[in-house]
Scaffold this active site. Structure first.
Site, PDB file in Angstrom:
ATOM      1  N   GLU A  45       0.843  -1.201   0.000  1.00 57.25           N
ATOM      2  CA  GLU A  45       0.000   0.000   0.000  1.00 57.25           C
ATOM      3  C   GLU A  45       0.876   1.249   0.000  1.00 57.25           C
ATOM      4  OE1 GLU A  45      -2.917   2.503   2.986  1.00 57.25           O
ATOM      5  OE2 GLU A  45      -2.807   0.321   3.251  1.00 57.25           O
ATOM      6  N   ARG A  49       0.028  10.399   0.141  1.00 59.00           N
ATOM      7  CA  ARG A  49       0.337  11.487   1.072  1.00 59.00           C
ATOM      8  C   ARG A  49       1.503  12.336   0.587  1.00 59.00           C
ATOM      9  NH1 ARG A  49       0.208   8.125   6.809  1.00 59.00           N
ATOM     10  NH2 ARG A  49      -1.766   7.029   6.438  1.00 59.00           N
ATOM     11  N   LYS A 133     -10.909  -2.108   6.667  1.00 58.28           N
ATOM     12  CA  LYS A 133      -9.723  -1.651   7.385  1.00 58.28           C
ATOM     13  C   LYS A 133     -10.180  -1.127   8.745  1.00 58.28           C
ATOM     14  CE  LYS A 133      -6.302   2.118   7.038  1.00 58.28           C
ATOM     15  NZ  LYS A 133      -5.720   3.123   6.126  1.00 58.28           N
TER      16      LYS A 133
END
Length: 212
Positions: A45, A49, A133
């Site tokens: 993943e 950001r 998640k």
């Protein structure tokens, strides 16, 4: 269509840990991903950001055999579509909104949405999302809290992420409603910046050896 549970579950069960990565320099993405795959962690993943995160995803998707690249911190339609175009095979969000779920249901690339409360889990189950998640895991109550959700919400299976470490991972992985954990300790920003590929591979091997 609702969540493609079989497809996202293949991502979640490829290894006990999904590395959660923040990549500033795309030039480091390929050797980093190669180290993770060698260590036994194919699902990767890369969070959106940083300004060049999509470039990093594309490089991994195009160049690293055996890698299953995904995009994290996806918040809206533009990010979802850009992540898919870059080669993401799965999408991860910190939470879930109606708009984001609508977008996901129009895509062949599955979404792993975030949830932290029983009400959020119930709402996602109503939409057909059973693979979730749990975020932020430690701050939201940790393994004991997540265990308490297993009996009343049996359909939901989780990837706890947020504050999870090598030491804390086994406590989560032992739960009946956990398929894997997400963690940044395997390849943190300092290790990536230092190009410590051997260290990343070693930590990946240790993580891959955990029992899910």
């Amino acid at each position: 269509m609702p969540q493609n549970i079989a497809l996202i579950e293949r991502v979640m069960t490829a290894a006990p840990v999904i590395p959660v990565l923040v990549i500033e320099d795309p030039a480091k993405a390929v050797p980093m991903a190669e180290a993770l795959v060698r260590g036994g962690l194919p699902s990767i993943e890369i969070t959106l950001r940083t300004p060049r995160a999509l470039e990093a995803i594309k490089l991994v998707a195009d160049n690293v055999e055996g890698a299953i690249p995904g995009a994290g911190t996806v918040l809206d339609q533009a990010q979802y579509e850009a992540a898919v175009a870059a080669g993401s095979q799965f999408i991860v969000s910190p939470g879930a909104t109606t708009k984001l779920l609508d977008i996901a249901e129009q895509s062949d690339v599955p979404l792993l949405p975030g949830a932290a409360t029983s009400s959020e889990v119930m709402a996602l189950l109503e939409r057909g999302y059973e693979r979730l998640k749990f975020f932020p895991a430690e701050q939201a109550g940790g393994a004991s809290y997540l265990k308490s959700l297993s009996s009343p919400l049996t359909a939901a299976k989780f990837c706890p992420t947020g504050g999870v470490s090598l030491e804390k991972a086994p406590g989560y992985l032992s739960l009946p409603n956990v398929l894997c954990v997400g963690g940044s300790w395997i390849a943190d920003a300092k290790a990536i910046a230092a190009e410590d590929w051997a260290g990343i591979e070693e930590r990946a091997r240790a993580a891959a050896a955990l029992s899910a």
